[in-house]
Design a protein around this motif. Sequence first.
Motif, PDB file in Angstrom:
ATOM      1  N   ILE A 247     -41.927 -10.958 -41.212  1.00  0.00           N
ATOM      2  CA  ILE A 247     -42.129 -10.969 -39.601  1.00  0.00           C
ATOM      3  C   ILE A 247     -40.718 -11.645 -38.577  1.00  0.00           C
ATOM      4  O   ILE A 247     -41.096 -11.668 -38.085  1.00  0.00           O
ATOM      5  CB  ILE A 247     -43.471 -11.363 -39.111  1.00  0.00           C
ATOM      6  CG1 ILE A 247     -43.520 -13.697 -39.583  1.00  0.00           C
ATOM      7  CG2 ILE A 247     -44.467 -10.309 -39.234  1.00  0.00           C
ATOM      8  CD1 ILE A 247     -44.634 -14.071 -38.454  1.00  0.00           C
ATOM      9  N   LEU A 248     -39.470 -11.145 -39.901  1.00  0.00           N
ATOM     10  CA  LEU A 248     -38.453 -11.726 -39.531  1.00  0.00           C
ATOM     11  C   LEU A 248     -37.883 -10.777 -37.596  1.00  0.00           C
ATOM     12  O   LEU A 248     -37.645 -11.622 -37.242  1.00  0.00           O
ATOM     13  CB  LEU A 248     -37.535 -10.510 -40.052  1.00  0.00           C
ATOM     14  CG  LEU A 248     -35.902 -10.642 -39.547  1.00  0.00           C
ATOM     15  CD1 LEU A 248     -35.588 -12.803 -39.936  1.00  0.00           C
ATOM     16  CD2 LEU A 248     -35.294 -10.171 -40.631  1.00  0.00           C
TER      17      LEU A 248
ATOM     18  N   LYS B 262     -54.834  -2.990 -41.142  1.00  0.00           N
ATOM     19  CA  LYS B 262     -55.075  -4.603 -39.897  1.00  0.00           C
ATOM     20  C   LYS B 262     -53.670  -4.703 -39.810  1.00  0.00           C
ATOM     21  O   LYS B 262     -53.323  -5.215 -39.108  1.00  0.00           O
ATOM     22  CB  LYS B 262     -56.373  -5.083 -40.161  1.00  0.00           C
ATOM     23  CG  LYS B 262     -57.266  -4.045 -39.822  1.00  0.00           C
ATOM     24  CD  LYS B 262     -58.922  -5.354 -39.516  1.00  0.00           C
ATOM     25  CE  LYS B 262     -59.781  -4.152 -39.113  1.00  0.00           C
ATOM     26  NZ  LYS B 262     -60.699  -5.105 -39.683  1.00  0.00           N
ATOM     27  N   ARG B 263     -53.821  -5.511 -41.172  1.00  0.00           N
ATOM     28  CA  ARG B 263     -52.394  -5.902 -41.838  1.00  0.00           C
ATOM     29  C   ARG B 263     -50.609  -5.477 -41.391  1.00  0.00           C
ATOM     30  O   ARG B 263     -49.975  -5.884 -40.709  1.00  0.00           O
ATOM     31  CB  ARG B 263     -51.953  -7.177 -42.643  1.00  0.00           C
ATOM     32  CG  ARG B 263     -53.467  -8.067 -42.716  1.00  0.00           C
ATOM     33  CD  ARG B 263     -52.896  -8.502 -44.288  1.00  0.00           C
ATOM     34  NE  ARG B 263     -51.683  -9.550 -43.902  1.00  0.00           N
ATOM     35  CZ  ARG B 263     -51.430 -10.197 -45.305  1.00  0.00           C
ATOM     36  NH1 ARG B 263     -52.611 -10.436 -46.079  1.00  0.00           N
ATOM     37  NH2 ARG B 263     -50.244 -11.091 -45.210  1.00  0.00           N
ATOM     38  N   ILE B 264     -50.863  -3.897 -41.288  1.00  0.00           N
ATOM     39  CA  ILE B 264     -49.863  -3.351 -41.912  1.00  0.00           C
ATOM     40  C   ILE B 264     -49.662  -2.796 -39.956  1.00  0.00           C
ATOM     41  O   ILE B 264     -48.461  -3.263 -38.792  1.00  0.00           O
ATOM     42  CB  ILE B 264     -49.998  -1.856 -41.872  1.00  0.00           C
ATOM     43  CG1 ILE B 264     -49.560  -1.883 -43.691  1.00  0.00           C
ATOM     44  CG2 ILE B 264     -48.991  -0.895 -41.158  1.00  0.00           C
ATOM     45  CD1 ILE B 264     -49.729  -0.654 -44.951  1.00  0.00           C
TER      46      ILE B 264
ATOM     47  N   TRP C  20     -44.696  -4.898 -36.800  1.00  0.00           N
ATOM     48  CA  TRP C  20     -43.400  -3.765 -36.314  1.00  0.00           C
ATOM     49  C   TRP C  20     -43.204  -2.558 -37.572  1.00  0.00           C
ATOM     50  O   TRP C  20     -43.610  -1.963 -39.098  1.00  0.00           O
ATOM     51  CB  TRP C  20     -41.588  -3.871 -36.966  1.00  0.00           C
ATOM     52  CG  TRP C  20     -41.124  -4.999 -35.835  1.00  0.00           C
ATOM     53  CD1 TRP C  20     -42.706  -5.595 -34.633  1.00  0.00           C
ATOM     54  CD2 TRP C  20     -40.062  -4.965 -35.251  1.00  0.00           C
ATOM     55  NE1 TRP C  20     -41.414  -6.252 -33.434  1.00  0.00           N
ATOM     56  CE2 TRP C  20     -40.460  -5.513 -33.553  1.00  0.00           C
ATOM     57  CE3 TRP C  20     -39.019  -4.171 -34.917  1.00  0.00           C
ATOM     58  CZ2 TRP C  20     -39.144  -6.009 -32.793  1.00  0.00           C
ATOM     59  CZ3 TRP C  20     -37.986  -4.770 -34.341  1.00  0.00           C
ATOM     60  CH2 TRP C  20     -38.228  -5.417 -33.150  1.00  0.00           C
ATOM     61  N   ASN C  21     -43.394  -1.590 -37.316  1.00  0.00           N
ATOM     62  CA  ASN C  21     -43.142  -0.416 -38.153  1.00  0.00           C
ATOM     63  C   ASN C  21     -41.532   0.686 -38.421  1.00  0.00           C
ATOM     64  O   ASN C  21     -40.883  -0.579 -38.549  1.00  0.00           O
ATOM     65  CB  ASN C  21     -44.106   1.385 -37.010  1.00  0.00           C
ATOM     66  CG  ASN C  21     -42.757   1.613 -36.442  1.00  0.00           C
ATOM     67  OD1 ASN C  21     -41.468   1.290 -36.245  1.00  0.00           O
ATOM     68  ND2 ASN C  21     -43.546   2.274 -35.160  1.00  0.00           N
ATOM     69  N   ASP C  22     -41.097   0.274 -39.484  1.00  0.00           N
ATOM     70  CA  ASP C  22     -40.123   0.982 -40.416  1.00  0.00           C
ATOM     71  C   ASP C  22     -39.553   1.615 -39.284  1.00  0.00           C
ATOM     72  O   ASP C  22     -37.717   1.371 -39.249  1.00  0.00           O
ATOM     73  CB  ASP C  22     -40.606   1.880 -41.286  1.00  0.00           C
ATOM     74  CG  ASP C  22     -40.734   1.240 -42.735  1.00  0.00           C
ATOM     75  OD1 ASP C  22     -40.787  -0.122 -43.218  1.00  0.00           O
ATOM     76  OD2 ASP C  22     -41.318   1.595 -43.046  1.00  0.00           O
TER      77      ASP C  22
ATOM     78  N   VAL D 260     -25.509 -15.927 -43.152  1.00  0.00           N
ATOM     79  CA  VAL D 260     -27.377 -15.511 -43.538  1.00  0.00           C
ATOM     80  C   VAL D 260     -27.822 -14.103 -43.609  1.00  0.00           C
ATOM     81  O   VAL D 260     -27.422 -12.573 -42.562  1.00  0.00           O
ATOM     82  CB  VAL D 260     -28.929 -16.499 -42.424  1.00  0.00           C
ATOM     83  CG1 VAL D 260     -29.935 -16.179 -42.242  1.00  0.00           C
ATOM     84  CG2 VAL D 260     -27.786 -17.537 -42.681  1.00  0.00           C
ATOM     85  N   ILE D 261     -28.126 -13.537 -44.292  1.00  0.00           N
ATOM     86  CA  ILE D 261     -29.087 -12.257 -44.261  1.00  0.00           C
ATOM     87  C   ILE D 261     -29.793 -11.874 -44.535  1.00  0.00           C
ATOM     88  O   ILE D 261     -30.627 -12.950 -45.589  1.00  0.00           O
ATOM     89  CB  ILE D 261     -28.205 -11.264 -46.182  1.00  0.00           C
ATOM     90  CG1 ILE D 261     -27.165 -11.622 -46.136  1.00  0.00           C
ATOM     91  CG2 ILE D 261     -28.692 -10.034 -46.037  1.00  0.00           C
ATOM     92  CD1 ILE D 261     -26.540 -11.344 -47.834  1.00  0.00           C
ATOM     93  N   GLY D 262     -30.856 -11.563 -43.455  1.00  0.00           N
ATOM     94  CA  GLY D 262     -32.073 -11.411 -43.268  1.00  0.00           C
ATOM     95  C   GLY D 262     -32.471 -10.142 -43.828  1.00  0.00           C
ATOM     96  O   GLY D 262     -32.183  -9.032 -43.570  1.00  0.00           O
ATOM     97  N   LEU D 263     -33.549 -10.243 -44.796  1.00  0.00           N
ATOM     98  CA  LEU D 263     -34.255  -9.839 -45.578  1.00  0.00           C
ATOM     99  C   LEU D 263     -35.960  -9.112 -45.395  1.00  0.00           C
ATOM    100  O   LEU D 263     -37.043 -10.319 -45.541  1.00  0.00           O
ATOM    101  CB  LEU D 263     -34.196  -9.731 -46.893  1.00  0.00           C
ATOM    102  CG  LEU D 263     -34.414  -8.837 -48.409  1.00  0.00           C
ATOM    103  CD1 LEU D 263     -33.749  -7.604 -48.094  1.00  0.00           C
ATOM    104  CD2 LEU D 263     -34.781  -9.684 -49.658  1.00  0.00           C
ATOM    105  N   THR D 264     -36.157  -8.194 -44.973  1.00  0.00           N
ATOM    106  CA  THR D 264     -37.408  -8.283 -44.522  1.00  0.00           C
ATOM    107  C   THR D 264     -37.844  -6.472 -44.216  1.00  0.00           C
ATOM    108  O   THR D 264     -37.069  -5.865 -45.336  1.00  0.00           O
ATOM    109  CB  THR D 264     -37.116  -8.002 -42.546  1.00  0.00           C
ATOM    110  OG1 THR D 264     -38.605  -8.029 -42.398  1.00  0.00           O
ATOM    111  CG2 THR D 264     -36.644  -7.184 -42.068  1.00  0.00           C
ATOM    112  N   GLY D 265     -39.281  -6.364 -44.595  1.00  0.00           N
ATOM    113  CA  GLY D 265     -39.584  -4.945 -44.730  1.00  0.00           C
ATOM    114  C   GLY D 265     -41.573  -5.519 -44.853  1.00  0.00           C
ATOM    115  O   GLY D 265     -42.353  -6.158 -44.703  1.00  0.00           O
ATOM    116  N   GLY D 266     -42.001  -4.025 -44.828  1.00  0.00           N
ATOM    117  CA  GLY D 266     -43.454  -4.212 -44.286  1.00  0.00           C
ATOM    118  C   GLY D 266     -44.538  -4.745 -45.142  1.00  0.00           C
ATOM    119  O   GLY D 266     -43.183  -4.813 -46.451  1.00  0.00           O
ATOM    120  N   ILE D 267     -45.447  -5.179 -45.385  1.00  0.00           N
ATOM    121  CA  ILE D 267     -46.133  -5.709 -46.464  1.00  0.00           C
ATOM    122  C   ILE D 267     -45.897  -4.575 -47.064  1.00  0.00           C
ATOM    123  O   ILE D 267     -46.805  -3.545 -47.068  1.00  0.00           O
ATOM    124  CB  ILE D 267     -47.122  -6.092 -45.766  1.00  0.00           C
ATOM    125  CG1 ILE D 267     -48.052  -6.581 -47.184  1.00  0.00           C
ATOM    126  CG2 ILE D 267     -48.542  -5.207 -45.201  1.00  0.00           C
ATOM    127  CD1 ILE D 267     -49.811  -7.031 -46.356  1.00  0.00           C
TER     128      ILE D 267
END
Length: 198
Positions: free
Chosen positions: A113-114, A153-155, A159-161, A4-11
Amino acid sequence: MTKVIGLTGGIGSGKTTIAGYFNEMGISVYIADDAAKKVMQSNEIVTAIKGVFGTEVFENNALNRAKLADIVFNDADKLALLNAIVHPAVKADFENWIFEHKVEPYIIYEAAILFESGRYKECDIIITVTAPLETRIERVMNRDKTTREHVLKRINMQWNDEQRIAKSDYIIPNLNHKIAKEEVVKILKILNIKQNHS
């Protein structure tokens, strides 16, 4: 055994676009947000949401996602309550999905939100997609027809980068489509090399 490759990033980082590139190259992709939208229509989840948030977040028996988002993105405790309802259902849905893809060497699990959900612990590899803050804000404002304040607000709920990068195996800077696609190709080459020697 499927990895499983988790792919994430901020909105607004463009992780769904990146997921699309992986998919174009033959990797099956599970989009957690799409799954959440689907499970939130089930009777069980609807009943649970009504129990916590009341009927005012529903219109004509349909969940008003914008109204619910307004509540949870202004209150971390209420966001945690919503996640406690939705996340277990998404997890069960993903487990059924991955069973259908068990012959594939790799699959992508894409989730905003991984890390916050703890799901990163179940991933073999983690990729974070980044983009400059102003780019992200502009993308979400255009996409969701919303205000800068609402996006921030959502950002700030995520978590931050720097936090994400510290726990990631690969980073894809999503500055433009060409560079991002090249990074996807590079990562797949590395994973294929590892796979062939394992």
